[in-house]
Design an enzyme around this catalytic site. Structure first.
Site, PDB file in Angstrom:
ATOM      1  N   ASP A 129      12.354  50.744-110.610  1.00 17.37           N
ATOM      2  CA  ASP A 129      13.677  50.038-110.556  1.00 17.37           C
ATOM      3  C   ASP A 129      14.424  50.246-111.537  1.00 17.37           C
ATOM      4  O   ASP A 129      15.690  50.629-111.677  1.00 17.37           O
ATOM      5  CB  ASP A 129      13.274  48.622-110.698  1.00 17.37           C
ATOM      6  CG  ASP A 129      14.278  47.432-110.739  1.00 17.37           C
ATOM      7  OD1 ASP A 129      15.505  47.798-109.815  1.00 17.37           O
ATOM      8  OD2 ASP A 129      14.247  46.747-111.503  1.00 17.37           O
ATOM      9  N   ASP A 178       8.412  56.137-120.776  1.00 17.96           N
ATOM     10  CA  ASP A 178       9.431  56.022-121.902  1.00 17.96           C
ATOM     11  C   ASP A 178      10.016  57.412-122.085  1.00 17.96           C
ATOM     12  O   ASP A 178      11.150  57.437-122.567  1.00 17.96           O
ATOM     13  CB  ASP A 178       8.800  55.476-123.348  1.00 17.96           C
ATOM     14  CG  ASP A 178       7.445  56.107-123.670  1.00 17.96           C
ATOM     15  OD1 ASP A 178       7.008  56.974-122.837  1.00 17.96           O
ATOM     16  OD2 ASP A 178       7.063  55.921-124.950  1.00 17.96           O
ATOM     17  N   TYR A 197       5.548  43.500-109.193  1.00 18.56           N
ATOM     18  CA  TYR A 197       6.493  42.684-108.148  1.00 18.56           C
ATOM     19  C   TYR A 197       5.538  41.959-107.557  1.00 18.56           C
ATOM     20  O   TYR A 197       6.154  40.789-107.022  1.00 18.56           O
ATOM     21  CB  TYR A 197       7.611  43.719-107.411  1.00 18.56           C
ATOM     22  CG  TYR A 197       8.735  43.930-108.079  1.00 18.56           C
ATOM     23  CD1 TYR A 197       8.740  44.684-109.148  1.00 18.56           C
ATOM     24  CD2 TYR A 197      10.081  43.834-107.616  1.00 18.56           C
ATOM     25  CE1 TYR A 197       9.915  45.067-109.850  1.00 18.56           C
ATOM     26  CE2 TYR A 197      11.216  43.996-107.966  1.00 18.56           C
ATOM     27  CZ  TYR A 197      11.060  44.691-109.197  1.00 18.56           C
ATOM     28  OH  TYR A 197      12.273  45.265-109.937  1.00 18.56           O
ATOM     29  N   LYS A 206       2.588  55.172-117.186  1.00 16.32           N
ATOM     30  CA  LYS A 206       2.148  54.730-118.619  1.00 16.32           C
ATOM     31  C   LYS A 206       0.708  54.754-118.804  1.00 16.32           C
ATOM     32  O   LYS A 206       0.213  53.708-119.234  1.00 16.32           O
ATOM     33  CB  LYS A 206       2.809  53.363-118.890  1.00 16.32           C
ATOM     34  CG  LYS A 206       2.963  52.870-120.217  1.00 16.32           C
ATOM     35  CD  LYS A 206       3.839  53.645-121.239  1.00 16.32           C
ATOM     36  CE  LYS A 206       3.586  53.329-122.738  1.00 16.32           C
ATOM     37  NZ  LYS A 206       4.354  54.152-123.566  1.00 16.32           N
ATOM     38  N   ASP A 262      18.249  52.843-111.538  1.00 11.83           N
ATOM     39  CA  ASP A 262      19.478  52.518-112.275  1.00 11.83           C
ATOM     40  C   ASP A 262      20.053  53.593-113.223  1.00 11.83           C
ATOM     41  O   ASP A 262      21.125  53.946-113.345  1.00 11.83           O
ATOM     42  CB  ASP A 262      19.186  51.342-113.038  1.00 11.83           C
ATOM     43  CG  ASP A 262      19.499  50.182-112.124  1.00 11.83           C
ATOM     44  OD1 ASP A 262      19.536  50.312-110.977  1.00 11.83           O
ATOM     45  OD2 ASP A 262      20.177  48.980-112.504  1.00 11.83           O
TER      46      ASP A 262
HETATM   47  C1  IPM Z   1      16.888  46.479-106.692  1.00 13.76           C
HETATM   48  C2  IPM Z   1      17.266  45.553-107.402  1.00 13.76           C
HETATM   49  C3  IPM Z   1      16.100  44.566-106.959  1.00 13.76           C
HETATM   50  C4  IPM Z   1      14.696  44.923-107.366  1.00 13.76           C
HETATM   51  C5  IPM Z   1      16.249  43.151-107.274  1.00 13.76           C
HETATM   52  C6  IPM Z   1      17.646  42.543-106.930  1.00 13.76           C
HETATM   53  C7  IPM Z   1      15.140  41.962-106.686  1.00 13.76           C
HETATM   54  O1  IPM Z   1      17.313  45.442-108.577  1.00 13.76           O
HETATM   55  O2  IPM Z   1      16.990  47.115-105.577  1.00 13.76           O
HETATM   56  O3  IPM Z   1      16.637  47.734-107.545  1.00 13.76           O
HETATM   57  O4  IPM Z   1      14.461  44.699-108.442  1.00 13.76           O
HETATM   58  O5  IPM Z   1      14.064  45.775-106.517  1.00 13.76           O
HETATM   59 MG    MG Z   2      17.217  47.354-109.303  1.00 12.31          MG
END
Ligand code: IPM
Ligand code: MG
Length: 359
Positions: free
Chosen positions: A249, A225, A142, A193, A253
């Site tokens: 990230d 993975d 990032y 990785k 999710d």
């Molecule tokens: C998160 C989001 C952010 C990230 C985006 C919106 C920049 O996906 O907080 O997980 O990638 O960190």
């Molecule tokens: Mg995110």
């Protein structure tokens, strides 16, 4: 009476609606626990772009730095996706994380018995899941240099990002993860990785070296993975996961979805000092913004995390969590967690129910 200065970054999309619920909850909890919150709103993301032309105005950084904690809702909307990178809402979010040196992002994914049927996975797979993802937040791909879209000698464009970690960056997130695991079931899985990436090899070497300082914590390593697969195959094998920014990230999710809805999950971003920043894992959901459809629970639970991790008020935090549980027990559901036999409510009604449950 303890006084706290809280900066509110409502942001975009559903941000303002869910933030309004969290503020109401905090006001009630403040009265109950003798806490005085002084709220100040600041601009971030699309809201900041509209007002000032930039996603992270200097005034926002100053306001955040002068506060005891920062509560963020969500940023981003499709109309900003074509702006140059430095003017996009997401750049503002990365900027505030970086300016406040919030190198660690704690993302708990715990399945609630009330919502087990809202998960897209089978009950026997997700029952009992209780995972904490510790995501590195201010380094890795990032932020690594060089980055950008450059022209090659042949005139073709080439996009570049750099995944880089220094030993210091790995060690500080590693230590925080070991400490986190220690407070839980003492199992830490480091995800990388290392079979392909040099940056991951250094990550693995440093995490392995740190393990000597935490002999009571059981450390394992997993390639990303495989971790993505194991999370849906047998998520109960995990307790605390530590990983870099991009892998974190993605995996957070995925872990969130095990619990039924990303609309339920809070996160805490912390660094060396004050203030921490507390935000839902989910985004700004522009498709349902302004329609009273959003689930405010991740935002309310982010406020609870703020009380626990940012302001050291665990009792007030627990009280909010209990109120949320009670509302779920009563069968109230927003659309994202709706299932048969439950009562459908909107964002405001969900907020009102939580406030009522606080008593
Ligand atoms: C998160 C989001 C952010 C990230 C985006 C919106 C920049 O996906 O907080 O997980 O990638 O960190
Ligand atoms: Mg995110």
């Amino acid at each position: 009476m303890t006084e706290y200065r809280i900066t509110l970054l409502a942001g975009d999309g559903i941000g303002p609606e869910i933030m309004a619920v969290a503020v109401e909850v905090l006001q009630v909890i403040g009265r109950q626990f003798d806490l005085q919150f002084e709220f100040q709103s600041a601009l971030l993301g699309g809201a900041a772009i509209e007002a000032t032309g930039e996603p992270l105005p200097a005034a926002t950084i100053d306001t955040c730095k002068a506060s005891d904690a920062v509560l963020l809702a969500a940023i981003g909307a499709p109309q900003y996706d074509t702006l140059p990178r430095h003017l996009r809402p997401e750049t503002g979010l990365l900027g505030i994380r970086s300016a406040l040196q919030l190198f660690a992002n704690l993302r708990p994914a715990k399945i609630l018995p009330q919502l087990i049927d809202a998960s897209s996975l089978k009950r026997e797979v997700v029952e009992g899941v209780d995972i904490m993802v510790v995501r590195e937040l201010t380094g890795g791909i990032y932020f690594g240099q060089p980055k950008g879209i450059f022209a090659t000698e042949s005139g073709e464009k080439r996009g570049v990002n750099t995944m880089a970690y220094t030993e210091l960056e790995i060690d500080r997130i590693g230590r925080l993860a070991f400490e986190t695991a220690r407070k839980r079931t003492k199992k830490l899985c480091s995800v990388d990785k290392a079979n392909v990436l040099d940056v991951s090899q250094l990550w693995r070497d440093r995490i392995t070296a740190l393990a000597a300082e935490y002999p009571d914590v059981e450390l394992s390593h997993m390639y990303v993975d495989n971790a993505a697969m194991q999370l849906v195959r047998n998520p109960r094998q995990f307790d605390t996961i530590v990983t870099g920014n991009l892998f974190g990230d993605i995996l957070s999710d995925e872990a969130a979805m095990l619990t039924g809805s990303i609309g339920m999950l809070p996160s805490a971003s912390v660094g060396a000092g004050k203030p921490g920043l507390f935000e839902p894992v989910h985004g700004s959901a522009p498709d349902i913004a302004g329609q009273d459809k959003a689930n405010p629970i991740a935002q309310v639970l982010s406020a609870a995390m703020m009380l626990k991790y940012g302001l050291n008020q665990p009792a007030a935090s627990d009280r909010i969590e209990q109120a949320v549980m009670q509302v779920l027990n009563d069968g109230k559901r927003t659309g994202d967690i709706m299932s048969e036999g439950m009562t459908a409510v909107g964002c405001q009604a969900m907020g009102a129910a939580i406030v009522q449950a606080l008593g």
